[in-house]
Design an enzyme around this catalytic site. Structure first.
Site, PDB file in Angstrom:
ATOM      1  N   GLY A  46      -0.514   0.104   2.309  1.00 23.13           N
ATOM      2  CA  GLY A  46       0.351  -0.669   2.717  1.00 23.13           C
ATOM      3  C   GLY A  46       1.946  -0.297   2.676  1.00 23.13           C
ATOM      4  O   GLY A  46       2.059   0.907   2.156  1.00 23.13           O
ATOM      5  N   GLN A  51      10.952   0.529   1.701  1.00 21.99           N
ATOM      6  CA  GLN A  51      10.612   2.125   1.262  1.00 21.99           C
ATOM      7  C   GLN A  51      10.839   2.806   2.236  1.00 21.99           C
ATOM      8  O   GLN A  51      10.733   4.341   2.105  1.00 21.99           O
ATOM      9  CB  GLN A  51       8.924   1.834   1.169  1.00 21.99           C
ATOM     10  CG  GLN A  51       8.348   0.919   0.075  1.00 21.99           C
ATOM     11  CD  GLN A  51       6.969   1.049  -0.097  1.00 21.99           C
ATOM     12  OE1 GLN A  51       6.351   0.221   0.611  1.00 21.99           O
ATOM     13  NE2 GLN A  51       6.524   1.984  -0.803  1.00 21.99           N
ATOM     14  N   GLU A 137       3.369  -5.663  -2.049  1.00 22.98           N
ATOM     15  CA  GLU A 137       4.565  -5.370  -0.953  1.00 22.98           C
ATOM     16  C   GLU A 137       5.780  -6.501  -0.794  1.00 22.98           C
ATOM     17  O   GLU A 137       6.800  -6.145  -0.664  1.00 22.98           O
ATOM     18  CB  GLU A 137       3.860  -5.620   0.382  1.00 22.98           C
ATOM     19  CG  GLU A 137       2.699  -4.538   0.630  1.00 22.98           C
ATOM     20  CD  GLU A 137       3.035  -2.976   0.239  1.00 22.98           C
ATOM     21  OE1 GLU A 137       2.273  -2.334  -0.366  1.00 22.98           O
ATOM     22  OE2 GLU A 137       4.394  -2.623   0.251  1.00 22.98           O
TER      23      GLU A 137
HETATM   24  O1  K2U Z   1       3.704  -0.091  -1.560  1.00 26.26           O
HETATM   25  C1  K2U Z   1       2.993   0.808  -1.577  1.00 26.26           C
HETATM   26  O2  K2U Z   1       3.406   1.977  -2.087  1.00 26.26           O
HETATM   27  C2  K2U Z   1       1.768   0.847  -0.869  1.00 26.26           C
HETATM   28  C3  K2U Z   1       0.575   0.861  -1.860  1.00 26.26           C
HETATM   29  C4  K2U Z   1      -0.189  -0.690  -1.569  1.00 26.26           C
HETATM   30  C5  K2U Z   1      -0.903  -1.032  -2.827  1.00 26.26           C
HETATM   31  C6  K2U Z   1      -0.549  -0.970  -4.159  1.00 26.26           C
HETATM   32  C7  K2U Z   1      -1.093  -1.727  -5.151  1.00 26.26           C
HETATM   33  C8  K2U Z   1      -2.220  -2.319  -4.866  1.00 26.26           C
HETATM   34  C9  K2U Z   1      -3.023  -2.326  -3.596  1.00 26.26           C
HETATM   35  C10 K2U Z   1      -2.027  -1.743  -2.541  1.00 26.26           C
HETATM   36  C11 K2U Z   1      -0.287   2.039  -1.850  1.00 26.26           C
HETATM   37  O3  K2U Z   1      -0.802   2.185  -0.529  1.00 26.26           O
HETATM   38  S1  K2U Z   1      -1.216   2.106  -3.132  1.00 26.26           S
HETATM   39  C12 K2U Z   1      -2.244   3.275  -2.707  1.00 26.26           C
HETATM   40  C13 K2U Z   1      -1.588   4.632  -2.728  1.00 26.26           C
HETATM   41  C14 K2U Z   1      -0.758   4.853  -3.880  1.00 26.26           C
HETATM   42  C15 K2U Z   1       0.033   6.103  -3.926  1.00 26.26           C
HETATM   43  C16 K2U Z   1      -0.457   7.141  -3.059  1.00 26.26           C
HETATM   44  C17 K2U Z   1      -1.174   6.726  -2.164  1.00 26.26           C
HETATM   45  C18 K2U Z   1      -2.079   5.749  -2.007  1.00 26.26           C
HETATM   46 ZN    ZN Z   2       4.652  -0.060  -3.648  1.00 21.32          ZN
END
Ligand code: K2U
Ligand code: ZN
Length: 172
Positions: A46, A51, A137
């Site tokens: 997401g 961001q 998000e």
């Molecule tokens: O907002 C974001 O940074 C995207 C999040 C989305 C998310 C957060 C919490 C639970 C579900 C989705 C990231 O994609 S979470 C996964 C992640 C975090 C750090 C580095 C890579 C992937």
């Molecule tokens: Zn986040």
């Protein structure tokens, strides 16, 4: 399409309350395409516009990335119109809070009203990872990080760790 830099805490710009999108024009379409490319490049599921420094009520996500398949979804001016009383705890991370993971409690089901990438108004009933990601998000659109749901001590420790990592990175 371009990969845009992702802001990381404690950047104050992440605390901004994003403004509603007025309409879908070429500039917004470019931002959406860049957000999708940036999300995949960062291995995220997401990404909120803030961001990448754009204070617009816009987010993209793809929770279906399996075996290289891509199913990006676009949410413009999303509003949560209902949330279950039932909650669940999930470990969350954030592309703007690198190397920090912790548990956050959120409603397990939500109803979301939003405009999709083609400009059509949609209603979505979400649960599971989709509900968690959408709520994560949506927090970004209001200047809220998942750290803000943690205890003062955990949040302080996380911010200290982030500041130290940023200092080390700047020192090369
Ligand atoms: O907002 C974001 O940074 C995207 C999040 C989305 C998310 C957060 C919490 C639970 C579900 C989705 C990231 O994609 S979470 C996964 C992640 C975090 C750090 C580095 C890579 C992937
Ligand atoms: Zn986040």
């Amino acid at each position: 399409m371009s990969i845009r830099p992702i802001l990381t805490a404690p950047d104050p710009r992440l605390k901004a309350v994003s403004q509603p999108v007025a309409g879908i024009d070429a500039e917004l379409r470019t931002l959406i395409a860049d957000m999708i490319e940036t999300m995949y490049d960062a291995d995220g599921i997401g990404l909120a516009a803030i961001q990448v420094g754009a204070a617009k009520r816009l987010l993209v996500l793809d929770i279906d990335q399996k075996d290289g398949g891509r199913n990006p979804r676009v949410f413009i001016n999303p509003v949560i119109t209902a949330a279950s009383e039932e909650t669940a705890v999930m470990e969350e991370g954030c592309l703007s809070v690198p190397e920090i993971w912790d548990e956050v409690e959120r409603p397990v089901r939500i109803t979301l009203e939003y405009m999709d990438g083609e400009g059509a108004q949609q209603t979505l009933e979400a649960d599971g990872l989709l509900a968690t990601c959408l709520q994560h998000e949506m927090d970004h659109l209001d200047g809220v990080l998942f750290l803000d749901h943690l205890s003062k001590l955990k949040r302080s420790m996380a911010l200290k760790k982030l500041a130290k990592a940023k200092k080390l990175k700047a020192a090369g």
